[in-house]
Design a protein around this motif. Sequence first.
Motif, PDB file in Angstrom:
ATOM      1  N   GLY A  30       0.867  -1.167   0.089  1.00 40.92           N
ATOM      2  CA  GLY A  30       0.138   0.019   0.130  1.00 40.92           C
ATOM      3  C   GLY A  30       0.892   1.159   0.161  1.00 40.92           C
ATOM      4  N   GLU A  31       0.133   2.467  -0.336  1.00 40.77           N
ATOM      5  CA  GLU A  31       0.885   3.772  -0.388  1.00 40.77           C
ATOM      6  C   GLU A  31       0.680   4.275   1.043  1.00 40.77           C
ATOM      7  N   MET A  32       1.811   5.230   1.282  1.00 38.15           N
ATOM      8  CA  MET A  32       1.409   6.071   2.510  1.00 38.15           C
ATOM      9  C   MET A  32       0.760   7.511   2.066  1.00 38.15           C
ATOM     10  N   GLN A  33       0.264   8.073   2.950  1.00 39.21           N
ATOM     11  CA  GLN A  33      -0.390   9.495   2.689  1.00 39.21           C
ATOM     12  C   GLN A  33       0.623  10.467   3.056  1.00 39.21           C
ATOM     13  N   LEU A  34       0.478  11.646   2.621  1.00 40.46           N
ATOM     14  CA  LEU A  34       1.635  12.759   3.150  1.00 40.46           C
ATOM     15  C   LEU A  34       1.650  13.128   4.461  1.00 40.46           C
ATOM     16  N   ASP A  35       0.245  13.088   4.798  1.00 37.63           N
ATOM     17  CA  ASP A  35      -0.143  13.377   6.194  1.00 37.63           C
ATOM     18  C   ASP A  35       0.684  12.408   7.307  1.00 37.63           C
ATOM     19  N   GLU A  36       0.728  11.098   6.729  1.00 36.69           N
ATOM     20  CA  GLU A  36       1.364  10.276   7.648  1.00 36.69           C
ATOM     21  C   GLU A  36       2.958  10.474   7.811  1.00 36.69           C
ATOM     22  N   ILE A  37       3.743  11.254   6.910  1.00 33.06           N
ATOM     23  CA  ILE A  37       5.098  11.362   6.989  1.00 33.06           C
ATOM     24  C   ILE A  37       5.435  12.730   7.204  1.00 33.06           C
ATOM     25  N   GLU A  38       4.595  13.685   7.277  1.00 28.97           N
ATOM     26  CA  GLU A  38       4.522  15.204   7.302  1.00 28.97           C
ATOM     27  C   GLU A  38       5.186  15.376   8.667  1.00 28.97           C
ATOM     28  N   LYS A  39       4.965  14.562   9.845  1.00 29.92           N
ATOM     29  CA  LYS A  39       5.585  15.023  11.083  1.00 29.92           C
ATOM     30  C   LYS A  39       6.912  14.924  11.052  1.00 29.92           C
ATOM     31  N   PHE A  40       7.471  13.939  10.119  1.00 34.19           N
ATOM     32  CA  PHE A  40       9.054  13.849  10.179  1.00 34.19           C
ATOM     33  C   PHE A  40       9.426  14.810   9.072  1.00 34.19           C
ATOM     34  N   LEU A  41       8.832  15.323   8.224  1.00 30.44           N
ATOM     35  CA  LEU A  41       9.571  16.320   7.372  1.00 30.44           C
ATOM     36  C   LEU A  41       9.456  17.979   8.107  1.00 30.44           C
ATOM     37  N   GLU A  42       8.733  18.110   9.149  1.00 26.94           N
ATOM     38  CA  GLU A  42       8.927  19.445   9.765  1.00 26.94           C
ATOM     39  C   GLU A  42      10.026  19.469  10.769  1.00 26.94           C
ATOM     40  N   PRO A  43      10.712  20.406  11.053  1.00 27.72           N
ATOM     41  CA  PRO A  43      11.728  20.477  11.995  1.00 27.72           C
ATOM     42  C   PRO A  43      11.192  21.039  13.307  1.00 27.72           C
ATOM     43  N   VAL A  44      11.566  20.323  14.276  1.00 25.58           N
ATOM     44  CA  VAL A  44      11.007  20.197  15.746  1.00 25.58           C
ATOM     45  C   VAL A  44      12.195  20.698  16.420  1.00 25.58           C
ATOM     46  N   SER A  45      11.847  21.863  17.511  1.00 26.58           N
ATOM     47  CA  SER A  45      12.961  22.263  18.242  1.00 26.58           C
ATOM     48  C   SER A  45      13.456  21.126  19.380  1.00 26.58           C
ATOM     49  N   VAL A  46      14.599  21.402  19.530  1.00 22.16           N
ATOM     50  CA  VAL A  46      15.096  20.533  20.877  1.00 22.16           C
ATOM     51  C   VAL A  46      14.267  20.546  22.139  1.00 22.16           C
ATOM     52  N   VAL A  47      13.656  21.857  22.215  1.00 22.29           N
ATOM     53  CA  VAL A  47      12.708  22.113  23.538  1.00 22.29           C
ATOM     54  C   VAL A  47      11.556  21.178  23.424  1.00 22.29           C
ATOM     55  N   ALA A  48      10.901  21.212  22.079  1.00 24.88           N
ATOM     56  CA  ALA A  48       9.849  20.493  21.797  1.00 24.88           C
ATOM     57  C   ALA A  48       9.855  18.812  22.224  1.00 24.88           C
ATOM     58  N   LYS A  49      10.916  18.546  21.743  1.00 24.67           N
ATOM     59  CA  LYS A  49      10.832  17.036  21.944  1.00 24.67           C
ATOM     60  C   LYS A  49      11.369  16.719  23.381  1.00 24.67           C
TER      61      LYS A  49
END
Length: 97
Positions: free
Chosen positions: A78-97
């Motif tokens: 099956g295919e993945m949807q963009l919304d499934e991987i979007e969270k990996f594409l956006e930079p997250v600050s160290v504080v947020a993690k």
Amino acid sequence: MDIDEGQQSKFYALRTTIGQEKNVASMIYSRIGKMGVGIYSILVTPELRGYIVLEACDHTEIEKALPGISHVRGIVGGEMQLDEIEKFLEPVSVVAK
């Protein structure tokens, strides 16, 4: 290789041996140039241990690049949807993690 005007790229998950994601991605990347395979992007992220995400026009293009590459365990059905991987594409600050 460019995406054709009317053709949508799709996202697929590729299972790999855990810890070998970067090596598999590197081998696939080298084949893209040599073979002209229709893979447009490769995503390797620590959160997806044992998987890499490939953007391609269809899964047959991915299958063309895989023969002989060690540590590949197969394409997830099956295919993945963009919304499934979007969270990996956006930079997250160290504080947020």
